[in-house]
Design a protein around this motif. Structure first.
Motif, PDB file in Angstrom:
ATOM      1  N   ARG A  99     -11.993  25.075  -3.809  1.00 19.64           N
ATOM      2  CA  ARG A  99     -12.796  24.215  -4.680  1.00 19.64           C
ATOM      3  C   ARG A  99     -13.163  24.933  -5.973  1.00 19.64           C
ATOM      4  N   LEU A 254     -11.807  16.855  -3.446  1.00 23.05           N
ATOM      5  CA  LEU A 254     -11.919  16.420  -2.055  1.00 23.05           C
ATOM      6  C   LEU A 254     -10.815  17.000  -1.170  1.00 23.05           C
ATOM      7  N   HIS A 255      -9.771  17.553  -1.758  1.00 22.00           N
ATOM      8  CA  HIS A 255      -8.701  18.139  -0.954  1.00 22.00           C
ATOM      9  C   HIS A 255      -9.194  19.336  -0.144  1.00 22.00           C
ATOM     10  N   ASP A 256     -10.194  20.030  -0.638  1.00 20.62           N
ATOM     11  CA  ASP A 256     -10.747  21.196   0.056  1.00 20.62           C
ATOM     12  C   ASP A 256     -11.642  20.711   1.197  1.00 20.62           C
ATOM     13  N   ARG A 257     -11.215  20.952   2.436  1.00 22.09           N
ATOM     14  CA  ARG A 257     -11.971  20.491   3.596  1.00 22.09           C
ATOM     15  C   ARG A 257     -12.944  21.541   4.121  1.00 22.09           C
ATOM     16  N   ARG A 259     -15.431  22.824   2.372  1.00 22.09           N
ATOM     17  CA  ARG A 259     -16.729  22.622   1.736  1.00 22.09           C
ATOM     18  C   ARG A 259     -17.223  21.213   2.021  1.00 22.09           C
ATOM     19  N   ARG A 261     -18.069  17.474   1.874  1.00 20.23           N
ATOM     20  CA  ARG A 261     -17.416  16.437   1.069  1.00 20.23           C
ATOM     21  C   ARG A 261     -18.347  15.267   0.756  1.00 20.23           C
ATOM     22  N   ARG A 262     -19.450  15.169   1.482  1.00 26.54           N
ATOM     23  CA  ARG A 262     -20.346  14.035   1.303  1.00 26.54           C
ATOM     24  C   ARG A 262     -20.863  13.909  -0.138  1.00 26.54           C
ATOM     25  N   LEU A 264     -19.490  14.808  -2.871  1.00 23.59           N
ATOM     26  CA  LEU A 264     -18.392  14.339  -3.723  1.00 23.59           C
ATOM     27  C   LEU A 264     -18.110  12.856  -3.489  1.00 23.59           C
TER      28      LEU A 264
END
Length: 298
Positions: A99, A254-257, A259, A261-262, A264
């Motif tokens: 991220r 959002l591709h980074d899982r 961290r 995500r809510r 974003l």
């Protein structure tokens, strides 16, 4: 008997901002020195030296920065993202998360945006110095500073930002080497369809991040070279396009899982709502219908 703790003192942990700043500067330098970006800048500069168009002044020049910097920016950012990911894999234990790397890459769009902004200033000055003739474009209600400035800003600087952010999004969610080329072709194809050539799509064309606001498209019952102005509000359209760029960045992040995500997703929902509202206002406010220049070109 007392014991004394000995050892090497720990170095103070670097803040996320302190880590991100040099990485963002590095990506900006890489973008500024990329051969495709430099090629685009040269093309734009040569177009500016060539001067304004006889009938549309600087308005139709917007296709030059959009293509030379915006479209090529898809490929530039895709390649920079791949380079960043390759360097992270080679490092083994990744010192900077995905991220943070995505944010640093996104920060590099300040480089093409600055180039687009320089073109925008040139276009505004040129338009004032060499306005279009009476039979040219824009005309009537559209021949106002606010309308012209908004159209030029959306077609120029925002396109220079949108292309690279699309390249970042494509790099994050695809793996094929042909992905950036496919993205470029898709953008060109959809833009051709939604540029206002087909009357049923004239109003809804503003959903696109790049579209014409008129020109020598003619109209039913008029000459083929008759200048027209398309309906809508370019000011609201600029807001819609800015929101599309923000949504592209959010989707890339959002591709980074690893961290949360809510936050974003919540931000994306808000930006999407603003984008939809701005798009509807761009369709139904401003100039209410197609305007046709009554003057025939000499």
């Amino acid at each position: 008997m007392s014991t004394l703790a000995t050892g090497v003192p720990r170095a103070p942990a670097r803040s996320a901002t302190a880590t991100l700043r040099p990485l963002a500067l590095l990506e900006a330098r890489r973008y500024a020195t990329h051969p495709l970006f430099l090629l685009g800048v040269v093309v734009v500069a040569l177009a500016c030296i060539d001067g304004p168009d006889v009938r549309t002044s600087s308005v139709f020049h917007a296709i030059v920065p959009a293509g030379a910097i915006g479209l090529l920016g898809i490929v530039v950012m895709w390649s920079l993202t791949r380079r960043s990911d390759a360097a992270a894999r080679a490092a083994g234990a990744v010192p900077v998360g995905e991220r943070s790397r995505t944010v640093a890459l996104a920060s590099a769009v300040c480089v093409p945006f600055a180039a687009g902004l320089a073109w925008w200033v040139w276009a505004l000055v040129t338009y004032e110095a060499s306005p279009p003739p009476a039979d040219g474009f824009p005309f009537g209600e559209a021949d106002e500073v606010g309308w012209v400035a908004a159209v030029l800003f959306g077609l120029g600087p925002l396109a220079c930002v949108g292309g690279p952010l699309l390249g970042l999004l494509v790099a994050r969610w695809t793996t094929g080497r042909a992905a950036p080329a496919v993205a470029v072709i898709a953008v060109i194809a959809t833009t051709i369809v939604m540029q206002g050539l087909f009357e049923p799509l004239v109003r809804v064309r503003v959903v696109m991040p790049w579209t014409y606001w008129g020109g020598p498209f003619g109209a039913e019952g008029w000459g083929a070279d008759q200048m027209v102005v398309f309906p809508g509000s370019p000011q609201w359209w600029v807001l819609h396009v800015a929101c599309l760029s923000a949504l592209g960045l959010i989707l890339a992040l959002l591709h980074d899982r690893e961290r949360p995500r809510r936050p974003l997703l919540l931000a994306g929902g808000v930006v999407l709502a603003v984008s939809v509202a701005a798009c509807l206002l761009a369709m139904w406010t401003g100039i209410p219908e197609i305007l046709v220049n009554p003057l025939t070109p000499a």
